[in-house]
Design an enzyme around this catalytic site. Structure first.
Site, PDB file in Angstrom:
ATOM      1  N   ASP A  53      -4.367 -63.160 -82.909  1.00 44.45           N
ATOM      2  CA  ASP A  53      -5.162 -62.767 -84.063  1.00 44.45           C
ATOM      3  C   ASP A  53      -4.618 -61.400 -84.485  1.00 44.45           C
ATOM      4  OD1 ASP A  53      -6.932 -62.436 -86.088  1.00 44.45           O
ATOM      5  OD2 ASP A  53      -8.716 -62.928 -84.922  1.00 44.45           O
TER       6      ASP A  53
HETATM    7  C1  BGC Z   1      -9.175 -62.627 -88.437  1.00 42.83           C
HETATM    8  C2  BGC Z   1      -8.404 -63.931 -88.542  1.00 42.83           C
HETATM    9  C3  BGC Z   1      -7.522 -63.881 -89.766  1.00 42.83           C
HETATM   10  C4  BGC Z   1      -6.599 -62.678 -89.648  1.00 42.83           C
HETATM   11  C5  BGC Z   1      -5.646 -62.526 -90.802  1.00 42.83           C
HETATM   12  C6  BGC Z   1      -8.270 -61.421 -88.492  1.00 42.83           C
HETATM   13  O1  BGC Z   1      -8.997 -60.243 -88.559  1.00 42.83           O
HETATM   14  O2  BGC Z   1      -9.908 -62.608 -87.242  1.00 42.83           O
HETATM   15  O3  BGC Z   1      -9.283 -65.008 -88.609  1.00 42.83           O
HETATM   16  O4  BGC Z   1      -6.810 -65.066 -89.892  1.00 42.83           O
HETATM   17  O5  BGC Z   1      -7.389 -61.497 -89.578  1.00 42.83           O
HETATM   18  O6  BGC Z   1      -6.291 -62.120 -91.952  1.00 42.83           O
END
Ligand code: BGC
Length: 811
Positions: A231
């Site tokens: 993530d």
């Molecule tokens: C989120 C993800 C997301 C990623 C990219 C993160 O903060 O938890 O779900 O895909 O950011 O934006």
């Protein structure tokens, strides 16, 4: 392809290999011009494409290109319709193709453990089987276009509070049966091209470096062959992550972690073969994307909008109807509530898309009747009831045959980065509903929210339509349902309890500062309410229709099976009403008597059928070993204890229409079934009140001493301390303000600026110091952070020396 990729790897330098293991910027992967390796683009997800407009480099919550905003996951899940999820997935894939996006970051398969999780709207259900089936269908749809999906957030990410550092303490059986089961189904059935690991720790280890999760379970047990990415900012120790099976760090680490990989290979602490494997998976993803790229691909925007409307209508759940719905065309209606003209249709955060076209319920209702009035009812920016607005609403309600109130949770209540603090709607909405219902007994409430709310006014209104966060066409969908143009067919994918305290996680969510203990174990959602025999507002699987369905002639293929044999179950379902409609038939399995504690019943099958009035169809299910098994932690395998099992077929978890008992014989009778009656009796006999599980009982299922959840006085701050924690110190506070100001200045202005500000502040509070390296885009380096840590830990002389050396170095 394998050969081609192996050849490329053979011609790469160590530095080039390491460089491929992290992003180029916020959403792109690096390419290598010398070797002709192109860069590919990833974008959020999950219910629409969020491709940043200008600068893929910024924090990623700014402007994005217009795209179709489909209903969010918690809405879509209420459709219980695999085909719909496939179609939406396919449409998302088409939009990605058009925009040259190689991977869409979704779906999210985390379990809705508590109604308060700020990101519940991005998740499907409290039930892993439903979650797994729907996630798999969506992934199949996306990937049928050649675009990759990213199944996220793996794993046990069920809250936003301290999401980047919290340690989820969950026993192995609960992990397998509840929190991993949906991921397992999706991985095995749909082979997502990528899996995104979560921010949090799971039983003491960051998910991004959790070898058991990423390699032993995901790859070895489930046979996963795709790429694992972090993530955004979830990488803790890059080298440990690689060794554990994490291939790609997102976003960019500005070379910091690439250098660490190179160093580790050089000094022999990381085998180059491990790096090669990760590089191979990155290249497989890249060349797969290249092969599937269709740069001139066009899709029909209008068709996707129509699909979004149909999806929303299929997803909304008619919770209550005292005969007032459907409304008749031309009826005199009073439309009340700011949401009718300023729709609440998606949640805040990384999933927020810029809709192509936004339908307003008020305008859509105008297409059904010209006898229509409108009053705002509440102020969108305030929770305090506004007497003037309420009086105005009551006045128009009095003059109408029916009052329709659009209410629910405002934007600020449900967002990534923050959990809700309670389950109530704003008092301005609750009071409005109470008063309008007094003014006009024919009051209907249409809700917009991503997760359950308390409904203290339920007895005063005639009907409630749960609209969830229904995407860009939710307004039209609600109008279609209210006027009977479409017959409601959504069913709840989660239990609506009477009040927050009734939830089994109530005492153990979100906990912190260090850990969150999943003391309720397996008893999540209906598994708990049914077992504890606790009254709820609306049960799992509930949803009304304008027609009725009759179930008959249930048949099972055998009265006795071995656990390696399949069981076929069939039932006749007939539409006995006057209008066409769809019914979701649910199959639950109940272990009649067991040595190990088990929930009262568990969902093991479902199907949705559309029937004309008077039409009848036979619905068939196939059950296998897993449908009857529990996870045996002693043998580390699924096991069936021989005995009677009830097969329950119902229209909801609380409305069982047919049942049969069969005997399932274990093919492994020698396996001993753990008996925890004397050490963890509470799980066999859930008390009716608020669930409190003592240390000893939880320890008995956890199997180990519980890790400390206390921050000791004077405990040194580390690279994983959050900005919120260090800001308690003098130097930490100064640093926090610096980061805060710089974040404020770099964030693009957005329409909902206020909400973004709140969210950013909350996210910064929870941001570990280590992430400042990434988020400062390399402006702050490791040495500076070390200096800062020394200052914060009251070693000013050493800290100043380290800081000045770092500053001198960068000149
Ligand atoms: C989120 C993800 C997301 C990623 C990219 C993160 O903060 O938890 O779900 O895909 O950011 O934006």
């Amino acid at each position: 392809m394998k050969e081609f990729i192996k050849n490329i790897i053979a011609s790469m330098t160590l530095e080039e290999k390491a460089s491929l293991c992290s992003g180029l910027d916020m959403f792109r992967l690096k390419g290598i011009a010398r070797l002709g390796i192109p860069s590919i683009l990833l974008s959020d997800g999950p219910h629409g494409l969020r491709k940043p407009v200008f600068d893929p480099d910024h924090l990623g919550i700014g402007q994005s290109i217009p795209s179709t905003c489909f209903p969010t996951a918690s809405a879509m899940a209420s459709s219980w319709d695999r085909n719909l999820l496939y179609e939406i997935g396919y449409a998302l894939g088409e939009e990605c193709l058009h925009e040259d996006v190689a991977v869409i970051l979704g779906p999210g398969a985390n379990i809705k453990r508590s109604p308060l999780c700020g990101r519940n709207f991005e998740y499907f259900s409290e039930d892993p089987y439903l979650t797994g089936e729907l996630a798999a269908s969506m992934i199949e749809g996306i990937q049928a276009t050649g675009v990759g999906a990213s199944l996220k957030h793996f794993a046990v990410n069920n809250q936003e509070y301290r999401r980047m550092t919290i340690d989820a303490i969950v026993d192995e059986r609960t992990l397998r049966e509840i929190y991993l089961a949906g991921f397992e189904m999706a991985v095995k059935q749909s082979r997502p091209r990528t899996v995104m690991c979560s921010y949090n720790k799971v039983n003491g280890v960051y998910a991004s470096e959790h070898e058991r999760l990423l390699t032993d379970i995901l790859r070895k047990e489930w046979g996963y062959e795709g790429l694992v990415m972090t993530d955004w900012g979830a990488c803790d120790d890059r080298v440990a992550g690689l060794k554990a099976g994490q291939d790609l760090e997102m976003p960019s680490s500005f070379g910091v972690n690439d250098a660490k990989i190179v160093k580790a290979v050089r000094d022999g602490t990381l085998s180059e073969a491990v790096l090669d494997e990760a590089v191979e998976r990155v290249l497989e993803l890249v060349y797969d994307a290249v092969e599937n790229r269709l740069p001139d691909y066009c899709y029909e925007k209008r068709t996707h909008h129509v699909m979004a409307r149909q999806a929303a209508a299929e997803s909304m759940v008619l919770l209550k109807n005292d005969g007032i719905l459907p409304l008749k065309k031309g009826m005199k209606i009073a439309v009340i509530g700011a949401f009718a003209i300023h729709p609440r249709y998606q949640g805040n955060g990384s999933s927020q898309v810029n809709p192509c076209r936004l339908e307003k319920a008020y305008c859509e209702l105008c297409t059904y009747t010209s006898e229509i009035t409108f009053a705002r009812g509440y102020d969108l920016r305030s929770d305090v009831p506004d007497e003037r607005l309420i009086t105005e609403a009551c006045n128009i309600a009095r003059g109408a045959e029916v009052a329709i109130i659009f209410a629910g949770l405002p934007d600020s209540y449900e967002t990534e980065g923050m959990d809700r603090e309670h389950m109530r709607m704003p008092e301005s909405h609750n009071e409005l509903i109470r008063r309008v219902a007094e003014a006009n007994p024919g009051t209907v409430v249409v809700l917009a929210n991503g997760a359950p709310v308390e409904m203290p006014w339920l007895g005063n209104v005639k009907a409630v339509l749960e609209g969830y966060l229904g995407g860009e066409a939710a307004g039209g969908a609600a109008a279609d349902l209210l006027f009977g143009m479409v017959n409601p067919s959504g069913k709840l994918a989660e239990t609506f309890a009477l009040q927050l305290d009734d939830y089994p996680s109530a005492n153990y969510f979100p906990s912190g500062p260090r850990t969150v203990e999943y003391r309720e174990g397996l008893y999540v959602g209906y598994r708990y309410f049914d077992t504890a025999k606790k009254a709820v507002l609306f049960p799992f699987g509930h949803g009304l229709s304008y027609t009725s369905f009759e179930y008959s002639d249930m048949e099972v293929s055998a009265s006795q099976i071995k656990d390696d044999e399949e069981l076929k179950v069939g039932v006749l379902v007939k539409n006995t009403g006057d209008v066409a409609g769809a019914e979701v038939i649910q199959l639950y399995v109940r272990d009649v008597e067991s040595t190990i504690f088990r929930p009262e019943k568990e969902l093991k099958g479902f199907d949705k059928v559309f029937l004309q009035p008077g039409e009848m169809t036979r619905v068939e299910f196939t059950l296998d070993r897993r449908s009857f098994a529990y996870y045996n932690v002693e043998t580390a395998d699924w096991h069936v204890e021989s005995g009677d099992f009830e097969i329950l077929i119902g229209s909801s978890s609380a409305d069982i229409r047919a049942r049969e008992t069969i005997w399932v014989e274990s093919t492994r009778p020698g396996v001993s079934v753990p008996d925890l009656r004397s050490t963890a009796g509470i799980y066999y006999n859930l008390p009716p009140g608020n669930l409190v599980v003592d240390d000893e009982s939880f320890k008995a299922i956890y199997g180990e001493t519980l890790p400390s959840n206390i921050v000791l006085e004077g405990e040194p701050y580390t690279i994983n301390s959050t900005l919120g924690e260090v800001k308690e110190t003098f130097f930490g506070r100064i640093f926090f303000e610096l980061v805060h100001n710089s974040a404020r200045n770099t964030l693009p202005e957005a329409e909902d600026g206020e909400m973004q500000k709140i969210m950013t502040e909350k996210m910064l509070e929870d941001l570990p110091l280590r992430n400042v390296l990434t988020f400062s885009e390399g402006k702050i380096n490791e040495q500076m952070l070390e200096g800062l840590l020394l200052l914060i830990n009251r070693k000013p002389a050493q800290g100043l020396v380290r800081l000045s050396t770092a500053l001198l170095k960068i000149g």
